[in-house]
Write a protein that holds these residues in place. Structure first.
Motif, short mmCIF file in Angstrom:
data_model
loop_
_atom_site.label_atom_id
_atom_site.label_comp_id
_atom_site.label_asym_id
_atom_site.label_seq_id
_atom_site.Cartn_x
_atom_site.Cartn_y
_atom_site.Cartn_z
N GLN A 113 0.81 -1.22 0.00
CA GLN A 113 0.00 0.00 0.00
C GLN A 113 0.84 1.27 0.00
O GLN A 113 0.29 2.37 0.10
CB GLN A 113 -0.92 0.00 1.23
N SER A 114 2.13 1.15 -0.09
CA SER A 114 3.02 2.31 -0.04
C SER A 114 3.99 2.26 -1.20
O SER A 114 4.36 1.17 -1.66
CB SER A 114 3.78 2.35 1.28
N PRO A 115 4.45 3.44 -1.67
CA PRO A 115 4.03 4.77 -1.20
C PRO A 115 2.63 5.12 -1.72
O PRO A 115 2.18 4.56 -2.71
CB PRO A 115 5.09 5.69 -1.81
N ILE A 116 1.99 6.06 -1.03
CA ILE A 116 0.68 6.53 -1.50
C ILE A 116 0.89 7.81 -2.30
O ILE A 116 1.86 8.53 -2.11
CB ILE A 116 -0.28 6.79 -0.32
N ALA A 117 -0.04 8.08 -3.22
CA ALA A 117 0.05 9.29 -4.03
C ALA A 117 -0.15 10.51 -3.14
O ALA A 117 -1.03 10.52 -2.27
CB ALA A 117 -1.01 9.27 -5.12
N ALA A 118 0.67 11.52 -3.34
CA ALA A 118 0.54 12.75 -2.54
C ALA A 118 -0.87 13.32 -2.66
O ALA A 118 -1.42 13.87 -1.71
CB ALA A 118 1.58 13.77 -2.99
N GLY A 131 4.78 11.96 -5.37
CA GLY A 131 4.00 12.85 -6.21
C GLY A 131 4.88 13.70 -7.11
O GLY A 131 6.10 13.71 -6.98
N ARG A 132 4.22 14.43 -8.01
CA ARG A 132 4.93 15.31 -8.93
C ARG A 132 5.14 16.68 -8.31
O ARG A 132 4.25 17.22 -7.64
CB ARG A 132 4.12 15.49 -10.22
N VAL A 133 6.30 17.24 -8.53
CA VAL A 133 6.59 18.59 -8.06
C VAL A 133 5.75 19.58 -8.86
O VAL A 133 5.78 19.59 -10.09
CB VAL A 133 8.08 18.93 -8.24
N THR A 134 4.97 20.39 -8.15
CA THR A 134 4.15 21.41 -8.81
C THR A 134 4.57 22.83 -8.46
O THR A 134 4.21 23.77 -9.17
CB THR A 134 2.65 21.22 -8.46
N ARG A 135 5.33 22.97 -7.38
CA ARG A 135 5.83 24.31 -7.01
C ARG A 135 6.94 24.18 -6.00
O ARG A 135 6.93 23.26 -5.17
CB ARG A 135 4.70 25.17 -6.43
N MET A 136 7.92 25.07 -6.07
CA MET A 136 9.00 25.12 -5.09
C MET A 136 9.15 26.55 -4.59
O MET A 136 9.18 27.49 -5.40
CB MET A 136 10.31 24.63 -5.70
N THR A 137 9.21 26.73 -3.28
CA THR A 137 9.29 28.04 -2.67
C THR A 137 10.41 28.06 -1.65
O THR A 137 10.35 27.35 -0.63
CB THR A 137 7.96 28.42 -1.98
N ALA A 138 11.44 28.86 -1.91
CA ALA A 138 12.56 28.98 -0.98
C ALA A 138 12.26 30.09 0.03
O ALA A 138 11.77 31.16 -0.33
CB ALA A 138 13.84 29.29 -1.74
N THR A 139 12.54 29.83 1.30
CA THR A 139 12.38 30.82 2.36
C THR A 139 13.66 30.86 3.19
O THR A 139 14.58 30.07 2.96
CB THR A 139 11.19 30.47 3.28
N ASP A 146 5.81 21.65 -3.19
CA ASP A 146 4.45 21.15 -3.31
C ASP A 146 4.42 19.95 -4.24
O ASP A 146 5.03 19.97 -5.32
CB ASP A 146 3.52 22.23 -3.87
N LEU A 147 3.71 18.91 -3.82
CA LEU A 147 3.51 17.72 -4.64
C LEU A 147 2.04 17.61 -5.01
O LEU A 147 1.16 17.69 -4.14
CB LEU A 147 3.94 16.46 -3.88
N ASP A 148 1.77 17.46 -6.30
CA ASP A 148 0.40 17.25 -6.81
C ASP A 148 -0.55 18.38 -6.41
O ASP A 148 -1.77 18.16 -6.33
CB ASP A 148 -0.17 15.91 -6.31
N ASP A 149 -0.02 19.56 -6.13
CA ASP A 149 -0.86 20.68 -5.69
C ASP A 149 -1.74 20.29 -4.51
O ASP A 149 -2.88 20.76 -4.37
CB ASP A 149 -1.75 21.19 -6.84
N LEU A 174 8.94 12.98 -6.73
CA LEU A 174 9.69 12.87 -5.49
C LEU A 174 8.95 11.92 -4.55
O LEU A 174 7.72 11.85 -4.56
CB LEU A 174 9.85 14.22 -4.80
N GLU A 175 9.72 11.24 -3.74
CA GLU A 175 9.15 10.39 -2.70
C GLU A 175 9.70 10.84 -1.36
O GLU A 175 10.89 11.15 -1.25
CB GLU A 175 9.51 8.93 -2.94
#
Length: 210
Positions: A113-118, A131-139, A146-149, A174-175
């Motif tokens: 049952q693993s991994p599960i979709a984000a 999941g798929r990378v949909t956004r990256m934010t550096a702070t 963000d994975l799969d929004d 990414l996992e």
């Protein structure tokens, strides 16, 4: 332990037994049964970790069975637990993650049952997600991915610097593994752009790119 002290095994996370009306997680009873079979009322050896206690006051230790086997490694190899590297107690991480890979390839027990979709994350607690990378934010504190929004990974600055050379991009898979937090429940509301679900990645072992 016989004197009433509680021990948290280093290097492995097993499914949670049900409480407060919640059901047992899959294979929770099997993991407890395995440990009772091989360690209950037997002469075992405990090797305390570099960090000897967790925030709940439990002793953190490696548990060696009477025949010399490492309990965490056997639980991981049996598909009854996930390998973990926490804090400075990560000296055997390479060994544990190697043992896990054998069972993972066979899709046994927990790995059915693993991994599960984000995108399918819907509750707090431990999870291995992909999941798929949909956004990256550096702070200043680190990097949000963000994975799969739907779910955000947070990498503290030290770890973000360590993986910066991997040149992640949108659409890449990414996992990650760790404890998912429900921000909406904790905060009461979400800021603009915040994902409800957050997973803090604390070790390089807990993150893979595909």
């Amino acid at each position: 332990m016989s004197d009433g002290r509680k021990v948290r095994l280093i290097g492995v996370n097993t499914p949670e037994l049900g409480r407060d009306g919640r059901p047992n997680e899959p294979y929770a009873q099997a993991a407890r049964g395995w440990l009772r079979q091989y360690a209950d009322r037997q002469q075992v050896h405990l090797l305390p970790g570099v960090e000897p206690r967790d925030r709940y006051g439990r002793l953190l230790a490696h548990l060696y069975l009477p025949d010399g086997r490492l309990a965490a490694e056997e639980l991981v190899r049996s598909g009854l637990g996930f390998a973990l590297a926490v804090g400075r107690n990560n000296g055997l991480a390479d060994c544990l993650f190697a043992a896990e890979s054998e069972t993972r390839l066979k899709r046994e027990r927990l790995w059915r049952q693993s991994p599960i979709a984000a995108a399918d994350v819907s509750r707090a607690g431990f999870a291995v997600v992909r999941g798929r990378v949909t956004r990256m934010t550096a702070t200043r504190r680190g990097l949000y991915v963000d994975l799969d929004d739907h779910l955000a990974l947070f990498l503290p600055q030290v770890l973000a610097n360590e993986v910066r050379g991997q040149n992640w991009r949108k659409g890449q898979f990414l996992e990650a593994r760790g404890w998912v937090i429900d921000r909406l429940r904790r905060q009461g509301r979400l800021s603009v752009g915040q994902q409800r679900w957050l997973l803090k990645v604390t070790q390089k072992y807990h993150l893979q790119s595909h």
